[in-house]
Design an enzyme around this catalytic site. Structure first.
Site, mmCIF file in Angstrom:
data_model
loop_
_atom_site.group_PDB
_atom_site.id
_atom_site.type_symbol
_atom_site.label_atom_id
_atom_site.label_comp_id
_atom_site.label_asym_id
_atom_site.label_seq_id
_atom_site.Cartn_x
_atom_site.Cartn_y
_atom_site.Cartn_z
ATOM 1 N N ASP A 202 23.782 -12.569 -17.565
ATOM 2 C CA ASP A 202 24.215 -11.216 -17.184
ATOM 3 C C ASP A 202 22.984 -10.353 -16.935
ATOM 4 O O ASP A 202 21.848 -10.829 -17.049
ATOM 5 C CB ASP A 202 25.149 -10.605 -18.257
ATOM 6 C CG ASP A 202 26.249 -9.766 -17.589
ATOM 7 O OD1 ASP A 202 25.894 -8.855 -16.814
ATOM 8 O OD2 ASP A 202 27.437 -10.033 -17.820
ATOM 9 N N HIS A 275 25.938 -8.741 -11.633
ATOM 10 C CA HIS A 275 25.527 -9.113 -12.998
ATOM 11 C C HIS A 275 24.322 -10.059 -12.980
ATOM 12 O O HIS A 275 24.254 -10.993 -13.757
ATOM 13 C CB HIS A 275 26.702 -9.746 -13.755
ATOM 14 C CG HIS A 275 27.780 -8.749 -14.083
ATOM 15 N ND1 HIS A 275 27.713 -7.894 -15.139
ATOM 16 C CD2 HIS A 275 28.949 -8.468 -13.453
ATOM 17 C CE1 HIS A 275 28.802 -7.125 -15.179
ATOM 18 N NE2 HIS A 275 29.564 -7.446 -14.150
ATOM 19 N N GLU A 339 32.850 -7.041 -10.623
ATOM 20 C CA GLU A 339 31.992 -5.861 -10.675
ATOM 21 C C GLU A 339 30.698 -6.027 -9.873
ATOM 22 O O GLU A 339 29.604 -5.954 -10.423
ATOM 23 C CB GLU A 339 31.657 -5.552 -12.145
ATOM 24 C CG GLU A 339 32.899 -5.252 -12.958
ATOM 25 C CD GLU A 339 32.603 -5.020 -14.446
ATOM 26 O OE1 GLU A 339 33.321 -4.233 -15.064
ATOM 27 O OE2 GLU A 339 31.666 -5.646 -14.975
ATOM 28 N N TRP A 411 41.866 -10.139 -15.351
ATOM 29 C CA TRP A 411 41.311 -9.308 -16.439
ATOM 30 C C TRP A 411 41.667 -7.840 -16.299
ATOM 31 O O TRP A 411 41.797 -7.146 -17.303
ATOM 32 C CB TRP A 411 39.792 -9.503 -16.544
ATOM 33 C CG TRP A 411 38.937 -8.844 -15.488
ATOM 34 C CD1 TRP A 411 38.619 -9.330 -14.260
ATOM 35 C CD2 TRP A 411 38.257 -7.582 -15.592
ATOM 36 N NE1 TRP A 411 37.789 -8.464 -13.586
ATOM 37 C CE2 TRP A 411 37.550 -7.385 -14.398
ATOM 38 C CE3 TRP A 411 38.172 -6.606 -16.599
ATOM 39 C CZ2 TRP A 411 36.768 -6.251 -14.158
ATOM 40 C CZ3 TRP A 411 37.402 -5.484 -16.362
ATOM 41 C CH2 TRP A 411 36.708 -5.314 -15.153
ATOM 42 N N PHE A 437 38.964 -8.268 -26.879
ATOM 43 C CA PHE A 437 38.769 -8.088 -28.317
ATOM 44 C C PHE A 437 37.455 -7.368 -28.646
ATOM 45 O O PHE A 437 37.079 -7.263 -29.818
ATOM 46 C CB PHE A 437 38.880 -9.438 -29.045
ATOM 47 C CG PHE A 437 40.305 -9.979 -29.064
ATOM 48 C CD1 PHE A 437 41.355 -9.275 -28.473
ATOM 49 C CD2 PHE A 437 40.602 -11.183 -29.679
ATOM 50 C CE1 PHE A 437 42.664 -9.769 -28.487
ATOM 51 C CE2 PHE A 437 41.899 -11.681 -29.714
ATOM 52 C CZ PHE A 437 42.934 -10.973 -29.111
ATOM 53 N N ASP A 438 36.782 -6.872 -27.591
ATOM 54 C CA ASP A 438 35.710 -5.896 -27.861
ATOM 55 C C ASP A 438 36.324 -4.504 -28.028
ATOM 56 O O ASP A 438 35.667 -3.597 -28.533
ATOM 57 C CB ASP A 438 34.642 -5.895 -26.762
ATOM 58 C CG ASP A 438 35.201 -5.707 -25.363
ATOM 59 O OD1 ASP A 438 36.397 -6.014 -25.119
ATOM 60 O OD2 ASP A 438 34.444 -5.252 -24.476
HETATM 61 C C1 ACM Z 1 34.985 -8.170 -16.848
HETATM 62 O O1 ACM Z 1 35.452 -7.711 -17.898
HETATM 63 N N1 ACM Z 1 34.043 -7.522 -16.183
HETATM 64 C C2 ACM Z 1 35.458 -9.431 -16.291
#
Ligand code: ACM
Ligand code: ZN
Length: 562
Positions: A202, A275, A339, A411, A437-438
């Site tokens: 990332d 990313h 993203e 997602w 779960f964050d």
């Molecule tokens: C993501 O949560 N950016 C896949």
């Protein structure tokens, strides 16, 4: 007549306080995830007694079953301090027999049969036997001393609802050691999960050794410092401490092998074309501006992305995935796709030249830069496909042209998953509305560690229904699995990792494994209490918010969890 657990209430078994006493403590079949079927009506009143002379018997010459026997040995030792002999010598009496050969369409199915002389766990494969072992393990009381255990006669027939039962782990924002990743795998096994989605690259760190591009880890795995506080806070504050870490290929292979022993496949994610700031820091020529860049020290969505017009960037991807395939034998490779801002591509002469050369045009639904992203993803997909692999991508993959054969990870809620299933793509459901779960577990921010936000308590996870109602029966078949994601911007320690996923994984596991007709929140909480005792015996740090749920079994049990 067979009874489902939910109709149960049959097992009135008090475990706390009795486990050190003789005669034996009693096994409790109320486990998580709830098995599909349990029959306790035959041979009522009879039981098997596990004691220090019980032997674990497995088939000679079957290495996996030998390992299964060893796992069972360890679990029993941890829970009730009996150190049983494992053997391939056939015996009829006072044995736990581990077998394969169960006839079932589902290779992960198992049956567990308790009679006065034997407990027989028979899997449709070694993996099935492993899940039977997990079940047996969870029926054990947690005892501080050596303890015999009485198992009332019972037959359990069980198999999972979904073939893909995943847990995601972001080791890029924060790095976790090999030992910690192994413990994550142990925790997954306890919840009958079988896919580790390992997010290894990332903006804030490239964590996997790639021999052809050594700077990816020499430079890209290290950042100067890290943001303190929430990303939205102004002014931004940083800790001033260099931070880094990566896995050598040998270490990553060790993780793959460890996971495989637990019947877990590691699916690596190399996130692209966004990313990528850590990679660009190492190789600035792969970005649109040429840099300089620095490994990102804060959280958010970086505008610095791979240059889609640069042939070197495509070659880089081929080279990286060549090595990734050598490390990870999984059929699926995750190629990200989420993203990816297009601001650099809009201005980059190389990217614009690529758009022209490929004849890419915008239309009413998408910009030409969105189609350019499809071009990059398709390049990687074709490369991997040529080598016999398949791709998974985030639901942004649906923007632009769909890539045939791509599995979509939904997602941004369930919308992407629905659209994908309706257009014939396989789907893994990981909606941020239920399975991130964050996100916070409590609204009481004062008493919670700093987090990204949101609110997903155990109850909400449990309420999730993986097959959207809007799908037809045929379309629903494309929902191949369910997964929870753990992004670690705000999670720097493994203790905190455990706190975020436990016990939410318990609720998740019931969505992954158990048929929806067996789901019942109150019943789940009853069974969760027993699972928490396993967490405790294993030394896992688990969140306790659910103990104050009015439906949670009442004191004194809850006090024992502290
Ligand atoms: C993501 O949560 N950016 C896949
Ligand atoms: Zn460019």
């Amino acid at each position: 007549m067979k009874k489902s657990f939910l109709l149960g209430g049959i097992f009135v078994l008090s475990l706390w306080g009795t486990s050190c006493q003789q005669p034996a403590a009693t096994a409790d079949y109320r486990i998580v995830p709830c098995p599909q079927q349990i029959d306790t009506t035959a041979n009522k009143g009879e039981s098997f007694v596990l004691n220090s002379r019980t032997k674990i018997v497995y088939p000679e010459g079957n290495e996996k079953m030998g390992r299964n026997a060893q796992f069972l040995f360890e679990y029993i030792s941890k829970m009730v301090h009996l150190n049983l002999q494992t053997t391939t010598e056939a015996k009829d009496n006072n044995v736990i027999l581990l077998q394969t050969g169960l006839e079932s369409d589902n290779p992960e199915a198992y049956s567990l049969k308790v009679t006065p002389d034997q407990i027989i766990i028979q899997g449709a494969s070694e993996a099935g036997t492993f899940y039977g072992i997990q079940t047996l393990r969870k029926t054990l009381p947690a005892s501080e001393k050596k303890s015999n255990v009485e198992f009332p006669s019972a037959t359990i027939e069980d198999s999972p609802r979904f073939g893909y039962r995943g847990a995601h782990f972001d080791v890029a924002r924060h790095f976790f050691t090999i030992e910690e990743v192994k413990e994550y795998i142990d925790m997954m096994a306890l919840h009958n999960m079988n896919r580790l989605h390992w997010h290894i690259t990332d903006d804030q760190g490239w964590r996997i050794e790639i021999k052809k591009y050594p700077k990816l880890t020499e430079v890209g795995s290290q950042r100067e410092e890290t943001l303190i506080g929430h990303a939205s806070e102004r002014p931004e504050r940083f800790d001033g401490k260099p931070y880094g870490g990566f896995y050598t290929q040998e270490e990553a292979k060790e993780i793959v092998a460890y996971a495989a022993e637990h019947y877990i496949t590691v699916i690596p994610e190399v996130d692209l074309p966004g990313h990528m700031q850590a990679a660009l820091t190492a190789y600035p020529e792969l970005g649109c501006t040429g840099g300089p860049y620095k490994v990102w020290t804060k959280w958010g969505i970086s505008e610095e992305v791979l240059c889609a017009g640069n042939d070197k960037a495509l070659q880089f991807l081929d080279d990286v995935f060549t090595e990734i395939m050598q490390i990870f034998p999984a059929q699926y490779i995750h190629i990200g796709g989420d993203e990816c801002p297009k601001v650099r591509w809009e201005k980059c002469p190389k990217c614009q030249a690529r758009i022209k050369a490929e004849g890419i045009r915008s239309d009413k639904t998408h910009t030409k830069e969105q189609y350019l992203q499809t071009f990059v993803m398709q390049h990687v997909a074709s490369f991997l496909e040529k080598h016999g692999r398949k791709i998974i991508g985030w639901d942004e993959m649906l923007e632009g042209n769909a890539i045939p054969g791509a599995t979509i990870m939904s997602w941004r809620g369930e919308k992407g998953g629905i659209q994908a299933a309706q257009s014939g793509h396989d789907v893994i459901m990981t909606p941020n509305t239920y399975l991130y779960f964050d996100y916070m577990q409590s609204k009481d921010k004062e008493n919670e560690p700093l987090g990204i936000g949101g609110y997903i308590p155990v109850k909400k996870v449990y309420e999730y229904s993986p097959i959207p109602e809007s799908l037809s029966v045929e379309e629903s078949k494309h929902i191949i699995g369910v997964q929870a994601n753990l992004w670690t911007e705000y999670i720097a320690t493994f203790d905190h990792v455990q706190y975020m996923v436990l016990p939410r994984w318990a609720a998740l596991s019931e969505n992954q494994w158990t048929c929806s007709s067996h789901k019942n929140y109150r019943d789940f909480l009853n069974r969760l209490e027993a699972l928490m005792r396993v967490y405790k015996a294993e030394g896992y740090n688990f969140a306790k918010h659910v103990l104050s749920d009015p439906d949670f079994p009442q004191q004194p049990q809850a006090e024992e969890m502290e």
